[in-house]
Scaffold this motif. Structure first.
Motif, PDB file in Angstrom:
ATOM      1  N   ILE A  27       0.829  -1.208   0.000  1.00 55.51           N
ATOM      2  CA  ILE A  27       0.000   0.000   0.000  1.00 55.51           C
ATOM      3  C   ILE A  27       0.865   1.260   0.000  1.00 55.51           C
ATOM      4  O   ILE A  27       0.622   2.201  -0.767  1.00 55.51           O
ATOM      5  N   ILE A  28       1.905   1.265   0.846  1.00 60.19           N
ATOM      6  CA  ILE A  28       2.696   2.488   1.036  1.00 60.19           C
ATOM      7  C   ILE A  28       3.692   2.709  -0.108  1.00 60.19           C
ATOM      8  O   ILE A  28       3.822   3.829  -0.622  1.00 60.19           O
ATOM      9  N   HIS A  29       4.385   1.651  -0.534  1.00 60.13           N
ATOM     10  CA  HIS A  29       5.498   1.811  -1.469  1.00 60.13           C
ATOM     11  C   HIS A  29       5.137   1.508  -2.928  1.00 60.13           C
ATOM     12  O   HIS A  29       5.924   1.843  -3.822  1.00 60.13           O
ATOM     13  N   VAL A  30       3.993   0.878  -3.161  1.00 63.12           N
ATOM     14  CA  VAL A  30       3.616   0.544  -4.537  1.00 63.12           C
ATOM     15  C   VAL A  30       2.359   1.295  -4.958  1.00 63.12           C
ATOM     16  O   VAL A  30       2.355   2.036  -5.941  1.00 63.12           O
ATOM     17  N   LEU A  31       1.277   1.111  -4.197  1.00 65.10           N
ATOM     18  CA  LEU A  31      -0.003   1.694  -4.583  1.00 65.10           C
ATOM     19  C   LEU A  31      -0.013   3.213  -4.443  1.00 65.10           C
ATOM     20  O   LEU A  31      -0.383   3.930  -5.383  1.00 65.10           O
TER      21      LEU A  31
END
Length: 276
Positions: A185-189
């Motif tokens: 969630i934090i580093h990709v999305l």
């Protein structure tokens, strides 16, 4: 093959766009001009548009009567605080609705949006009593909580729309590389949806900044934002239009400047995913 647009058609469309834009902007322009008039000129008939005796006395009177900076800081804390907390809650919620299979997602989204259709006055008494019992009346914390809950459906809806445009295969590839749910969630999305998140943040800051019903009913003096600052110029003695216009100009100027400088990002975010 793209259809050619004639010069005449472009001129007509431009004229129509400018006309609509000026009509929308005219109330703000009129408020700005009225703030530089005397009270007599503000209610004169016929009204003077540009040719009047310009004065700054209304701004001086507003500064003497009210603590503008305190109201301004309350608005900043309440609008930004409620938006940031709403984003922290909405990002994982929108992720779950966008990428976790389920037939009930649309029903949940519609239920969340339906809460915005309820007249605020319908829940004023229970919320007021809860705030009174928990000591949240006339506090920034209380207003941050209530504005977060009010705007949360819009934040989730907007983020859900943006997340749906992101290919699920990218997230699956991240999982195969060993990314945890938090890292996904934090580093990709989140980096891929920055335009959408930015436009959501800007829009909800504006909504929270302009919220008047809850701020007028749940505050008195300590946590009163700029909406209460404007309302204080409506008195039993009548409306002082010039001073009211000066107070309104001072209240909308910060958010108007932010909107002006961030319009490119806002439009980019609102059109995110519209063209493939």
């Amino acid at each position: 093959m793209a259809r050619a647009v004639t010069t005449r058609r472009k001129a007509v469309n431009t004229a129509i766009a400018w006309t609509i834009g000026l009509l929308i902007f005219f109330p703000i322009l009129w408020t700005f001009l009225t703030s530089f008039k005397t009270e007599a000129e503000a209610i004169s008939s016929p009204p003077a548009f540009l040719f009047f005796d310009w004065t700054l006395e209304n701004y001086g009177a507003v500064q003497e009567r009210s603590n503008y900076f305190r109201h301004f800081m309350n608005s900043v804390v309440i609008s930004i605080g409620s938006t940031v907390i709403g984003l922290i809650i909405a990002v994982p919620a929108a992720w779950a609705m966008a990428f976790v299979p389920g037939r009930q997602t649309r029903n949940v989204l519609m239920w969340m949006l339906s809460t915005k259709m309820l007249p605020p006055v319908g829940v004023l008494v229970p919320i007021y009593l809860i705030f009174r019992d928990f000591g949240l009346l006339d506090t920034r914390t209380g207003l941050v909580i209530v504005l977060t809950l009010i705007n949360l459906p819009i934040i989730v809806w907007m983020l859900y729309t943006y997340f749906r445009e992101i290919p699920g295969e990218i997230l699956e590839a991240a999982r195969m590389d060993g990314a945890s749910l938090r890292n996904e969630i934090i580093h990709v999305l989140t980096p891929m949806a920055v335009p959408g998140i930015a436009s959501t943040l800007l829009l909800n800051v504006i909504l929270a900044w302009n919220e008047a019903f809850w701020t007028l009913n749940l505050t008195a003096a300590n946590a009163a934002p700029l909406t209460a600052f404007i309302a204080s110029y409506s008195s039993p003695e009548g409306l002082f239009y010039a001073k009211l216009s000066a107070a309104s100009t001072m209240a909308i100027a910060p958010i108007l400047i932010i909107g002006w400088f961030s319009q490119k990002q806002l439009v980019r975010g609102l059109t995110f995913g519209a063209v493939k």
